[in-house]
Design a protein around this motif. Structure first.
Motif, PDB file in Angstrom:
ATOM      1  N   VAL A 132       0.864  -1.231   0.084  1.00 52.67           N
ATOM      2  CA  VAL A 132      -0.189  -0.056  -0.001  1.00 52.67           C
ATOM      3  C   VAL A 132       0.932   1.376  -0.027  1.00 52.67           C
ATOM      4  CG1 VAL A 132      -1.770   1.312   1.218  1.00 52.67           C
ATOM      5  CG2 VAL A 132      -1.877  -1.256   1.204  1.00 52.67           C
ATOM      6  N   ILE A 133       1.972   1.275   0.868  1.00 56.48           N
ATOM      7  CA  ILE A 133       2.804   2.333   0.784  1.00 56.48           C
ATOM      8  C   ILE A 133       3.648   2.272  -0.642  1.00 56.48           C
ATOM      9  CG2 ILE A 133       4.872   3.230   1.846  1.00 56.48           C
ATOM     10  CD1 ILE A 133       4.069   1.815   4.504  1.00 56.48           C
ATOM     11  N   GLY A 134       4.075   1.483  -1.019  1.00 58.94           N
ATOM     12  CA  GLY A 134       4.705   1.294  -2.343  1.00 58.94           C
ATOM     13  C   GLY A 134       3.846   1.917  -3.568  1.00 58.94           C
ATOM     14  N   LEU A 135       2.651   1.487  -3.470  1.00 56.71           N
ATOM     15  CA  LEU A 135       1.703   1.998  -4.661  1.00 56.71           C
ATOM     16  C   LEU A 135       1.347   3.636  -4.413  1.00 56.71           C
ATOM     17  CD1 LEU A 135      -0.798  -0.993  -4.646  1.00 56.71           C
ATOM     18  CD2 LEU A 135       0.800  -0.209  -6.512  1.00 56.71           C
ATOM     19  N   TYR A 136       1.231   4.004  -3.096  1.00 56.47           N
ATOM     20  CA  TYR A 136       1.124   5.360  -2.834  1.00 56.47           C
ATOM     21  C   TYR A 136       2.183   6.222  -3.359  1.00 56.47           C
ATOM     22  CZ  TYR A 136       1.224   9.827  -0.294  1.00 56.47           C
ATOM     23  OH  TYR A 136       1.328  11.175  -0.069  1.00 56.47           O
ATOM     24  N   TRP A 137       3.571   5.438  -3.039  1.00 57.88           N
ATOM     25  CA  TRP A 137       4.646   6.277  -3.326  1.00 57.88           C
ATOM     26  C   TRP A 137       4.734   6.459  -4.937  1.00 57.88           C
ATOM     27  CZ3 TRP A 137       7.854   9.690  -1.300  1.00 57.88           C
ATOM     28  CH2 TRP A 137       9.017   9.721  -1.793  1.00 57.88           C
ATOM     29  N   LEU A 138       4.659   5.353  -5.572  1.00 59.72           N
ATOM     30  CA  LEU A 138       4.777   5.419  -6.936  1.00 59.72           C
ATOM     31  C   LEU A 138       3.721   6.570  -7.522  1.00 59.72           C
ATOM     32  CD1 LEU A 138       4.719   1.519  -8.032  1.00 59.72           C
ATOM     33  CD2 LEU A 138       6.405   3.372  -8.403  1.00 59.72           C
ATOM     34  N   ARG A 139       2.362   6.488  -7.133  1.00 60.49           N
ATOM     35  CA  ARG A 139       1.580   7.578  -7.537  1.00 60.49           C
ATOM     36  C   ARG A 139       1.995   8.980  -6.987  1.00 60.49           C
ATOM     37  NH1 ARG A 139      -3.570   8.483  -9.182  1.00 60.49           N
ATOM     38  NH2 ARG A 139      -4.785  10.238  -7.947  1.00 60.49           N
ATOM     39  N   ARG A 140       2.550   9.192  -5.842  1.00 61.77           N
ATOM     40  CA  ARG A 140       3.075  10.330  -5.494  1.00 61.77           C
ATOM     41  C   ARG A 140       4.262  10.905  -6.232  1.00 61.77           C
ATOM     42  NH1 ARG A 140       5.194  14.043  -2.830  1.00 61.77           N
ATOM     43  NH2 ARG A 140       5.552  14.837  -0.875  1.00 61.77           N
ATOM     44  N   THR A 141       4.900  10.145  -6.885  1.00 62.04           N
ATOM     45  CA  THR A 141       6.240  10.418  -7.554  1.00 62.04           C
ATOM     46  C   THR A 141       6.153  10.255  -9.120  1.00 62.04           C
ATOM     47  OG1 THR A 141       7.366   8.221  -7.302  1.00 62.04           O
ATOM     48  CG2 THR A 141       7.905   9.705  -5.531  1.00 62.04           C
ATOM     49  N   ARG A 142       4.762  10.129  -9.537  1.00 61.58           N
ATOM     50  CA  ARG A 142       4.778   9.790 -10.983  1.00 61.58           C
ATOM     51  C   ARG A 142       5.186  10.962 -11.737  1.00 61.58           C
ATOM     52  NH1 ARG A 142      -0.775  10.289  -9.661  1.00 61.58           N
ATOM     53  NH2 ARG A 142      -1.635  12.355 -10.408  1.00 61.58           N
ATOM     54  N   PRO A 143       5.678  10.835 -12.864  1.00 58.00           N
ATOM     55  CA  PRO A 143       6.208  11.869 -13.505  1.00 58.00           C
ATOM     56  C   PRO A 143       5.289  12.933 -14.178  1.00 58.00           C
ATOM     57  CG  PRO A 143       6.928   9.844 -14.498  1.00 58.00           C
ATOM     58  CD  PRO A 143       5.939   9.675 -13.477  1.00 58.00           C
ATOM     59  N   ALA A 144       5.452  14.253 -14.146  1.00 54.89           N
ATOM     60  CA  ALA A 144       4.752  15.250 -14.723  1.00 54.89           C
ATOM     61  C   ALA A 144       3.996  14.757 -15.885  1.00 54.89           C
ATOM     62  CB  ALA A 144       5.583  16.463 -14.806  1.00 54.89           C
ATOM     63  N   GLY A 145       2.683  14.993 -16.105  1.00 58.81           N
ATOM     64  CA  GLY A 145       2.219  14.765 -17.226  1.00 58.81           C
ATOM     65  C   GLY A 145       1.579  13.323 -17.463  1.00 58.81           C
ATOM     66  N   ALA A 146       1.746  12.517 -16.451  1.00 58.52           N
ATOM     67  CA  ALA A 146       1.230  11.408 -16.258  1.00 58.52           C
ATOM     68  C   ALA A 146      -0.514  11.318 -15.850  1.00 58.52           C
ATOM     69  CB  ALA A 146       1.830  10.646 -14.920  1.00 58.52           C
ATOM     70  N   GLY A 147      -0.924  12.601 -15.506  1.00 60.36           N
ATOM     71  CA  GLY A 147      -2.404  12.716 -15.402  1.00 60.36           C
ATOM     72  C   GLY A 147      -2.691  12.057 -14.104  1.00 60.36           C
ATOM     73  N   SER A 148      -4.032  11.488 -14.139  1.00 64.70           N
ATOM     74  CA  SER A 148      -4.660  10.724 -12.921  1.00 64.70           C
ATOM     75  C   SER A 148      -4.664   9.279 -13.068  1.00 64.70           C
ATOM     76  CB  SER A 148      -6.018  11.206 -12.610  1.00 64.70           C
ATOM     77  OG  SER A 148      -6.746  10.816 -13.738  1.00 64.70           O
ATOM     78  N   ALA A 149      -3.858   8.570 -14.268  1.00 63.19           N
ATOM     79  CA  ALA A 149      -3.906   7.143 -14.473  1.00 63.19           C
ATOM     80  C   ALA A 149      -3.016   6.633 -13.495  1.00 63.19           C
ATOM     81  CB  ALA A 149      -3.420   6.875 -15.864  1.00 63.19           C
ATOM     82  N   PRO A 150      -3.004   5.317 -13.054  1.00 60.11           N
ATOM     83  CA  PRO A 150      -2.118   4.797 -12.119  1.00 60.11           C
ATOM     84  C   PRO A 150      -0.710   4.546 -12.819  1.00 60.11           C
ATOM     85  CG  PRO A 150      -4.033   3.509 -12.319  1.00 60.11           C
ATOM     86  CD  PRO A 150      -4.330   4.751 -13.509  1.00 60.11           C
ATOM     87  N   ALA A 151       0.356   4.695 -11.979  1.00 60.55           N
ATOM     88  CA  ALA A 151       1.498   4.631 -12.434  1.00 60.55           C
ATOM     89  C   ALA A 151       1.985   3.586 -13.479  1.00 60.55           C
ATOM     90  CB  ALA A 151       2.548   4.453 -11.297  1.00 60.55           C
ATOM     91  N   GLY A 152       1.133   2.246 -13.232  1.00 66.49           N
ATOM     92  CA  GLY A 152       1.591   1.122 -14.229  1.00 66.49           C
ATOM     93  C   GLY A 152       0.730   1.045 -15.408  1.00 66.49           C
ATOM     94  N   THR A 153      -0.089   2.173 -15.757  1.00 68.70           N
ATOM     95  CA  THR A 153      -0.881   2.414 -16.906  1.00 68.70           C
ATOM     96  C   THR A 153      -0.632   3.401 -17.714  1.00 68.70           C
ATOM     97  OG1 THR A 153      -2.699   3.519 -15.831  1.00 68.70           O
ATOM     98  CG2 THR A 153      -2.904   1.066 -15.722  1.00 68.70           C
TER      99      THR A 153
END
Length: 154
Positions: A132-153
């Motif tokens: 859960v923490i890892g998924l949150y961290w991926l979302r929090r640090t996603r690159p600019a312009g990634a929009g609201s899509a999850p980090a893995g999509t």
């Protein structure tokens, strides 16, 4: 005096190292420790008493492999690595929830504990909280312009 990129201050993923910087370093370290712990435990169990609880020991080995994959993917932090990390963390979370539920519902199927038994009770519930923490961290640090899509999509 050097100029700092304001975009990297708002979103650390701009430099490509966000998943392994700041709190991400701790996350990578914890995953590495869990990979080592789960792998060593599974290795000893499989080598010495596999016939006693083959399902439990195999699941511990699978957990170790997922922890290794997550550790490497989070440490690398590139676009493909972020996708791999997202997939590994998602599988890990599903595994903890499924194995945790099954181990409580049918204790006879798990004569010995796995890393994920009882939702990680034997490891202070860290296996439940970590993805859960890892998924949150991926979302929090996603690159600019990634929009609201999850980090893995995409």
């Amino acid at each position: 005096m050097s100029e700092q990129n304001p975009a990297s201050e708002q979103n650390p993923a701009v430099d490509g190292a966000a998943t392994r910087s700041g709190p991400g370093r701790l996350l990578v370290a914890v995953y590495a420790i869990f990979a080592l712990a789960a792998g060593a435990r599974a290795g000893v169990q499989i080598a010495t008493r596999f016939s006693e609880a083959p399902l439990a020991y195999t699941l511990s080995a699978v957990a170790a492999l997922i922890y290794i994959l997550a550790t490497v993917a989070l440490a690398l932090g590139g676009r493909t690595s972020r996708r791999v990390a997202f997939a590994a963390l998602s599988v890990e979370l599903a595994g903890v929830l499924i194995v945790g539920t099954l181990s409580l519902a049918d204790a006879d199927a798990f004569p010995d504990a796995t890393v994920w038994s009882g939702f990680g009770r034997g490891y202070a519930f860290i296996p439940l909280v970590l993805p859960v923490i890892g998924l949150y961290w991926l979302r929090r640090t996603r690159p600019a312009g990634a929009g609201s899509a999850p980090a893995g999509t995409s």
